[in-house]
Design an enzyme around this catalytic site. Structure first.
Site, PDB file in Angstrom:
ATOM      1  CG  HIS A  22      -0.373  -0.075   2.546  1.00  0.00           C
ATOM      2  ND1 HIS A  22       0.423   0.933   3.043  1.00  0.00           N
ATOM      3  CD2 HIS A  22      -0.423  -1.019   3.522  1.00  0.00           C
ATOM      4  CE1 HIS A  22       0.808   0.626   4.267  1.00  0.00           C
ATOM      5  NE2 HIS A  22       0.322  -0.570   4.585  1.00  0.00           N
ATOM      6  CG  HIS A  25       4.210  -1.314   2.380  1.00  0.00           C
ATOM      7  ND1 HIS A  25       2.961  -1.806   2.090  1.00  0.00           N
ATOM      8  CD2 HIS A  25       4.505  -1.746   3.628  1.00  0.00           C
ATOM      9  CE1 HIS A  25       2.527  -2.508   3.122  1.00  0.00           C
ATOM     10  NE2 HIS A  25       3.441  -2.488   4.068  1.00  0.00           N
ATOM     11  CB  CYS A 131       2.315  -8.426  18.599  1.00  0.00           C
ATOM     12  SG  CYS A 131       1.350  -7.784  17.185  1.00  0.00           S
ATOM     13  CB  CYS A 134       4.882  -6.217  16.031  1.00  0.00           C
ATOM     14  SG  CYS A 134       3.710  -4.931  16.406  1.00  0.00           S
ATOM     15  CB  CYS A 153      -0.282  -5.413  19.465  1.00  0.00           C
ATOM     16  SG  CYS A 153       0.768  -4.383  18.424  1.00  0.00           S
ATOM     17  CG  HIS A 156      -0.639  -4.978  14.395  1.00  0.00           C
ATOM     18  ND1 HIS A 156       0.656  -4.921  14.866  1.00  0.00           N
ATOM     19  CD2 HIS A 156      -0.560  -4.985  13.054  1.00  0.00           C
ATOM     20  CE1 HIS A 156       1.487  -4.909  13.835  1.00  0.00           C
ATOM     21  NE2 HIS A 156       0.787  -4.946  12.722  1.00  0.00           N
ATOM     22  CE  LYS A 309       2.246   1.345  10.339  1.00  0.00           C
ATOM     23  NZ  LYS A 309       2.589  -0.038  10.508  1.00  0.00           N
ATOM     24  CE  LYS A 312      -3.262  -3.617   0.812  1.00  0.00           C
ATOM     25  NZ  LYS A 312      -4.073  -3.869  -0.339  1.00  0.00           N
TER      26      LYS A 312
HETATM   27  N1  MSP Z   1       9.351  -6.764   7.635  1.00  0.00           N
HETATM   28  C1  MSP Z   1       9.449  -5.699   8.570  1.00  0.00           C
HETATM   29  C2  MSP Z   1      10.708  -4.879   8.344  1.00  0.00           C
HETATM   30  C3  MSP Z   1      11.979  -5.653   8.384  1.00  0.00           C
HETATM   31  S1  MSP Z   1      13.346  -4.662   8.038  1.00  0.00           S
HETATM   32  C4  MSP Z   1      14.637  -5.589   8.426  1.00  0.00           C
HETATM   33  C5  MSP Z   1       8.229  -4.805   8.460  1.00  0.00           C
HETATM   34  N2  MSP Z   1       7.552  -4.866   7.327  1.00  0.00           N
HETATM   35  S2  MSP Z   1       6.225  -4.055   7.000  1.00  0.00           S
HETATM   36  O1  MSP Z   1       5.875  -4.444   5.668  1.00  0.00           O
HETATM   37  O2  MSP Z   1       5.249  -4.287   8.002  1.00  0.00           O
HETATM   38  O3  MSP Z   1       6.548  -2.560   7.085  1.00  0.00           O
HETATM   39  C6  MSP Z   1       7.709  -2.051   6.557  1.00  0.00           C
HETATM   40  C7  MSP Z   1       7.704  -0.584   6.501  1.00  0.00           C
HETATM   41  O4  MSP Z   1       6.627  -0.100   5.711  1.00  0.00           O
HETATM   42  C8  MSP Z   1       7.518   0.217   7.773  1.00  0.00           C
HETATM   43  O5  MSP Z   1       8.552   0.360   8.596  1.00  0.00           O
HETATM   44  C9  MSP Z   1       7.315   1.545   7.144  1.00  0.00           C
HETATM   45  O6  MSP Z   1       8.574   1.927   6.635  1.00  0.00           O
HETATM   46  C10 MSP Z   1       6.392   1.224   6.019  1.00  0.00           C
HETATM   47  N3  MSP Z   1       5.016   1.425   6.406  1.00  0.00           N
HETATM   48  C11 MSP Z   1       4.032   0.508   6.577  1.00  0.00           C
HETATM   49  N4  MSP Z   1       2.869   1.148   6.854  1.00  0.00           N
HETATM   50  C12 MSP Z   1       3.090   2.475   6.853  1.00  0.00           C
HETATM   51  C13 MSP Z   1       2.295   3.613   6.977  1.00  0.00           C
HETATM   52  N5  MSP Z   1       1.001   3.563   7.185  1.00  0.00           N
HETATM   53  N6  MSP Z   1       2.905   4.815   6.844  1.00  0.00           N
HETATM   54  C14 MSP Z   1       4.240   4.935   6.548  1.00  0.00           C
HETATM   55  N7  MSP Z   1       4.990   3.887   6.441  1.00  0.00           N
HETATM   56  C15 MSP Z   1       4.488   2.653   6.654  1.00  0.00           C
HETATM   57  O7  MSP Z   1       7.954  -4.079   9.380  1.00  0.00           O
END
Ligand code: MSP
Length: 530
Positions: A22, A25, A131, A134, A153, A156, A309, A312
């Site tokens: 989304h 990311h 969690c 996380c 959590c 979440h 935040k 998904k």
């Molecule tokens: N897999 C772990 C990271 C491991 S790094 C060694 C993880 N993945 S994640 O897919 O859940 O999220 C990764 C990153 O996506 C978050 O840290 C952030 O950078 C970004 N984001 C996910 N949702 C977000 C928002 N709503 N807003 C901004 N960034 C967000 O955590």
């Protein structure tokens, strides 16, 4: 620069493939892409890594819920969603690591064995909340109370699970003092300051050892000396930053050369939710292996939808493609870097996106380019005229450009994308004001030589300004700026695109063709259906 010098190495987090990407990311990846393109434009060698985090219970459970083997699930999602999104947002990453690749799993196992052999790992038992969202062992103080009294959590808003297992532990607690000392000496290595303060107070409250293996499921990298356990997903995932560039490879090998060239990373870009993993656990792992620590972990804020935040799991995720379909990838990139202070939370709204697109891109920059292209077409048959005598107004733009380039560079290198873009935008505004004040369409009416010479100077000045803008904005809007570069004859002039020369005035060659092509930022209506 010679090839033996260290490259500027920037990473994004590796994303969980429990679902499709989304815009949260995409936000991190765009920021990393803008920063690395900025450094490349300055002539620096760069290495930009992104990738996917494919192990762990979260991914496993999603695969199970879809009745698919986890490997098949991640292959499908990476192929159909995570790799394509890089094209959607126009990311120019140098590498893409997947934690299920052999290059990663083998190096993780080797690293783990090394840590065990040097006494940093021991067997123990874990009993506490976890969690899965996380993928984190939680401390009771981290949790919030749910309506039915259960512990949730805070990220979440879902109940945590109780984990009780015998597994392997990393002596994280023994690194607390060394980490505090490191950060006291290098405060710039956690940014912004609020993130630094959070980590320091966490460290000062003391660290517990960390369980780094799991025994109740098998979707993970097997612990090399005990195949009944798999490596804890975060321990596996954090290592990607180093395994992707040859961690622990034999001296003289290609991997060792790559490692020497890239490590330590210059920046790990992360969302604030995963700051502690990166600023506490990861550097401790590196210390245990006697490796240099990353120069900076930068924690950005969240994209919020309805004050929460975007995610998904909460069904608030917006696909990058949906926005790109409306405004294009350049405006997508521009909008998120421009509208939200990097390091703070920011709310996404369609209204704001459309308003900024219209005023700053379509009316501001797009209109400026198409007006000057039309005027060179009309008055000089599409051929760039030579500038004549320069007036203070023309010189003022050249001077402002020098200041703009310096300010944009300063701000962007500090991850203050917003100020960097505002500096460039103010230059665009100044050029638009110049057009309004100089009234080339009025000057064009004078048939004497002086009027024609003045008209030529005005149009040349605007084209030169656009040449500079097409460089300064290129890390943010690569596609449209490449087109603008061509359209105002910079390619034909044989001008360099390096940042170092951007403010040298007068590089366009008189006589080159100025093209009026389709509008860079066509007008749009706010979509009613969204
Ligand atoms: N897999 C772990 C990271 C491991 S790094 C060694 C993880 N993945 S994640 O897919 O859940 O999220 C990764 C990153 O996506 C978050 O840290 C952030 O950078 C970004 N984001 C996910 N949702 C977000 C928002 N709503 N807003 C901004 N960034 C967000 O955590």
């Amino acid at each position: 620069m010679t090839s033996s010098e260290k490259a500027y190495y920037l990473t994004t987090p590796i994303y969980y493939v429990n679902d499709a990407p989304h815009i949260g990311h995409a936000y991190t990846t765009v920021a990393g892409d803008v920063m690395t393109r900025w450094h490349r434009m300055a002539g620096e060698e760069v290495w930009f890594l992104t990738g996917t985090d494919e192990h762990g219970q979260k991914v496993l459970r999603t695969a199970e819920a879809n009745n698919v083997e986890p490997q098949a699930w991640v292959d499908k999602l990476v192929g159909e969603a995570w790799l394509p999104v890089l094209n959607v947002i126009d990311a120019a990453n140098d590498d893409f690591i997947r934690t299920t690749q052999a290059r990663h799993t083998e190096r993780v196992q080797r690293f783990l064995t090394q840590l065990k052999d040097s006494g940093h790992i021991y067997e123990g038992s874990y009993d506490g909340p976890y969690c899965v969202g996380c993928e984190e062992f939680k401390l009771p103080g981290d949790l919030i109370d749910g309506e039915g009294g259960e512990k949730l959590c805070p990220t979440h808003s879902k109940p945590v699970e109780q984990v009780s297992e015998t597994n392997y532990f990393f002596r994280l607690s023994s690194f607390a003092d060394a980490l505090i000392k490191h950060y006291e000496i290098n405060p710039q290595s956690i940014r912004p300051e609020s993130a630094y303060n959070e980590v320091m107070s966490f460290l000062r409250s003391g660290l517990q050892d960390l369980s780094i293996s799991r025994s109740t499921f098998d979707w993970g990298i097997p612990v090399p000396w005990d195949n009944s356990q798999v490596v804890y997903v975060w321990f596996d995932a954090l290592l990607n930053y180093a395994t992707a560039v040859g961690l622990g490879d034999d001296p003289g090998s290609e991997g060792a050369a790559k490692f020497a060239k890239t490590w330590p990373a210059d920046v790990h870009l992360v969302g604030k939710d995963i700051l502690r993993f990166h600023a506490v656990i990861w550097p401790a792992m590196l210390m245990a292996a006697d490796l240099p620590l990353p120069k900076c972990v930068f924690a950005h804020g969240w994209l919020l939808v309805g004050g929460e935040k975007m995610s998904k799991s909460k069904l608030t995720g917006i696909k990058p493609q949906t926005i790109v379909d409306l405004v294009g990838s350049d405006a997508f990139r521009y909008y998120f870097m421009r509208a939200i202070i990097f390091g703070q939370d920011g709310s996404f709204s369609w209204e704001d996106l459309v308003a900024r697109y219209t005023s700053e891109l379509a009316n501001g920059l797009g209109n400026l380019a198409s007006r000057v292209q039309a005027m060179v077409g009309k008055y000089f048959a599409g051929s760039l005229p030579a500038a004549g005598e320069v007036t203070p107004a023309d010189r003022a733009l050249a001077d402002l450009l020098t200041k703009t380039a310096a300010e944009a560079d300063r701000a962007i290198r500090l991850f203050d994308f917003q100020s960097g873009i505002v500096a460039i935008k103010e230059f665009v505004d100044a050029v638009n004001l110049y057009v309004t004040e100089q009234e080339p369409w009025v000057v064009a009416k004078g048939e004497d030589e002086a009027s024609q010479a003045r008209l030529a100077t005005i149009l040349y000045t605007i084209c030169e300004s656009l040449r500079a803008i097409s460089i300064l904005y290129s890390p943010i809007m690569p596609k449209s700026m490449a087109r603008l570069w061509d359209d105002i004859g910079a390619r034909e002039s044989g001008v360099g695109r390096s940042f170092a020369d951007v403010a040298i005035w007068g590089q366009l060659k008189p006589g080159v063709k100025i093209t009026k092509s389709e509008s860079m930022f066509p007008r749009i209506e706010e979509p009613e259906t969204i």
